[in-house]
Design an enzyme around this catalytic site. Structure first.
Site, PDB file in Angstrom:
ATOM      1  N   THR A  12     -12.111  -6.734  13.829  1.00 26.13           N
ATOM      2  CA  THR A  12     -13.245  -6.515  12.932  1.00 26.13           C
ATOM      3  C   THR A  12     -13.678  -7.781  12.208  1.00 26.13           C
ATOM      4  O   THR A  12     -14.865  -7.997  11.983  1.00 26.13           O
ATOM      5  CB  THR A  12     -12.878  -5.431  11.886  1.00 26.13           C
ATOM      6  OG1 THR A  12     -12.681  -4.211  12.587  1.00 26.13           O
ATOM      7  CG2 THR A  12     -13.969  -5.232  10.863  1.00 26.13           C
ATOM      8  N   ASP A  55     -11.629  -6.108  20.763  1.00 20.43           N
ATOM      9  CA  ASP A  55     -11.149  -5.114  19.806  1.00 20.43           C
ATOM     10  C   ASP A  55      -9.641  -5.000  20.085  1.00 20.43           C
ATOM     11  O   ASP A  55      -9.229  -4.928  21.245  1.00 20.43           O
ATOM     12  CB  ASP A  55     -11.836  -3.777  20.088  1.00 20.43           C
ATOM     13  CG  ASP A  55     -11.494  -2.720  19.050  1.00 20.43           C
ATOM     14  OD1 ASP A  55     -12.425  -2.223  18.411  1.00 20.43           O
ATOM     15  OD2 ASP A  55     -10.298  -2.381  18.905  1.00 20.43           O
ATOM     16  N   SER A  56      -8.824  -4.969  19.055  1.00 18.15           N
ATOM     17  CA  SER A  56      -7.378  -5.034  19.309  1.00 18.15           C
ATOM     18  C   SER A  56      -6.833  -3.764  19.968  1.00 18.15           C
ATOM     19  O   SER A  56      -5.680  -3.736  20.388  1.00 18.15           O
ATOM     20  CB  SER A  56      -6.603  -5.369  18.035  1.00 18.15           C
ATOM     21  OG  SER A  56      -6.487  -4.251  17.205  1.00 18.15           O
ATOM     22  N   SER A  57      -7.664  -2.732  20.102  1.00 16.96           N
ATOM     23  CA  SER A  57      -7.239  -1.565  20.883  1.00 16.96           C
ATOM     24  C   SER A  57      -7.025  -1.949  22.347  1.00 16.96           C
ATOM     25  O   SER A  57      -6.376  -1.220  23.093  1.00 16.96           O
ATOM     26  CB  SER A  57      -8.292  -0.459  20.860  1.00 16.96           C
ATOM     27  OG  SER A  57      -8.893  -0.392  19.618  1.00 16.96           O
ATOM     28  N   GLN A 269      10.389   9.829  12.039  1.00 17.39           N
ATOM     29  CA  GLN A 269       8.957  10.020  11.809  1.00 17.39           C
ATOM     30  C   GLN A 269       8.584   9.682  10.368  1.00 17.39           C
ATOM     31  O   GLN A 269       7.409   9.512  10.048  1.00 17.39           O
ATOM     32  CB  GLN A 269       8.564  11.474  12.115  1.00 17.39           C
ATOM     33  CG  GLN A 269       8.671  11.807  13.592  1.00 17.39           C
ATOM     34  CD  GLN A 269       8.411  13.275  13.908  1.00 17.39           C
ATOM     35  OE1 GLN A 269       7.831  14.005  13.101  1.00 17.39           O
ATOM     36  NE2 GLN A 269       8.839  13.707  15.074  1.00 17.39           N
TER      37      GLN A 269
END
Ligand code: ASP
Length: 333
Positions: A12, A55-57, A269
């Protein structure tokens, strides 16, 4: 003269609105630079190297290798490195680089932003400028993440907020430094640089999976994960202090997987606290079938550590031995 290398990978921080689609799209670093005239005010030499901005995805292990190679190749020429990266997978990249770069003696500071650098309210300028200061100061010979005034150990960090500027948290390890009027370093928490030469471990074996337990999980779900072709290790995301249901078929499947040579690593978790399989019967059963403790590891660090160890060793025994050690400060033992 102090010199810093900025490695720009996208995210971003360097994005602009694409008028055609209305979505944010990565742009070149030259456009990022134009938005930060402050970069010229530093008394350091600042060089930049740009990967194809993404995009780091989209990040994959081959991008980690590219980043690690750039750092190793230019290591002697710079006092520190700033890696501009999208926030979505920043914790994965920081974890992976921490294992790939052994005997690191200089700072590698990852940063990015929640708002593009061209926007008036951007958090990108502040993050970038302080990250450069930290890289130049050279106090922290670690792979770390600087975001919203906190310097965090990279392999202790997770992205936890998609809205606030404070996007990252390191719930099981305190910040290594805080930026206010001064940048205050917590020396007692920072890993010491060694005299040994930097060593890169290029091979990350991706034959890993994450199995998150949940009430109602089916036998087919567990079976399908544990029977993935070529699978060598599984991060088991369990409840609380490392507990899971005692369903006989579940324990049998885990037991069979361990017998076939799979490494099963138990992480919680919960974001805070650690796996202790001795506390409850629901944890002891896992220990008995051969599940190994991930202590207070994040899932991101557990995955990266497994990829790194599987890349180094063919033998599950060696992998298990090193999983029980803190190799880069990633677990508290
Ligand atoms: N999708 C963006 C990325 O990770 C989000 C960000 O940078 O904040 O590249």
């Amino acid at each position: 003269m102090t010199s810093i290398l900025i490695i720009y990978t996208g995210g971003t921080i360097g994005m602009k609105l694409d008028p055609e689609t209305g979505a944010l799209k990565p742009f070149n670093f030259e456009q990022v630079e134009q938005e930060v005239p402050e970069l010229k005010k530093f008394s350091y030499a600042i060089d930049t190297i740009s990967l194809h901005p993404i995009d780091s995805s989209e990040i994959q292990p081959q991008h980690w290798l590219q980043m690690a190679e750039i750092i190793v190749e230019s290591y002697d020429r710079y006092n520190g490195f700033v890696l501009l990266h999208g926030t979505d997978t920043m914790a994965y990249t920081a974890s992976a680089l921490s294992f790939m770069l052994e005997n690191l003696g200089k700072p590698v500071v990852l940063t990015g932003s929640q708002l593009p650098i061209g926007m008036i309210r951007t958090d990108g300028k502040e993050n970038l400028i302080s990250a450069i200061e930290i890289a130049a100061a050279g106090h922290v010979p670690e792979v770390c993440i600087f975001f919203e005034n906190e310097l965090l150990r990279g392999n202790r960090t997770s992205k936890y907020n998609a809205e606030h500027f404070r996007a990252f948290r390191s719930d099981n390890f305190p910040p290594l430094a805080q930026a206010g009027i001064h940048i205050t370093y917590h020396d007692e928490l920072i890993l010491k640089a060694t005299e040994k030469p930097l060593r890169m471990h290029p091979k990350m074996d991706t034959n890993v999976a994450v199995l998150r337990v949940f009430p109602g999980m089916t036998q087919a779900y567990v079976e399908s994960i544990l029977s993935i072709k070529g699978l060598r290790a599984v991060v088991l995301e369990t409840y609380g202090s490392g507990n899971a249901p005692g369903l006989p078929w579940f324990l049998d499947l885990l037991c069979g997987a361990v017998d076939r040579g799979l490494v099963l690593l138990n992480v919680s978790q919960c974001h805070t606290g650690m796996v202790d399989m001795a506390t409850y019967e629901a944890g002891r059963r896992l220990m008995q079938v051969g599940v190994q403790s991930g202590y207070d590891s994040t899932t991101e660090a557990a995955l990266a550590k497994l990829m790194f160890l599987l890349g180094r060793y063919d033998n599950a025994g060696e992998v298990k031995k090193e999983l029980a050690l803190s190799l880069r400060g990633e677990i508290s033992i």
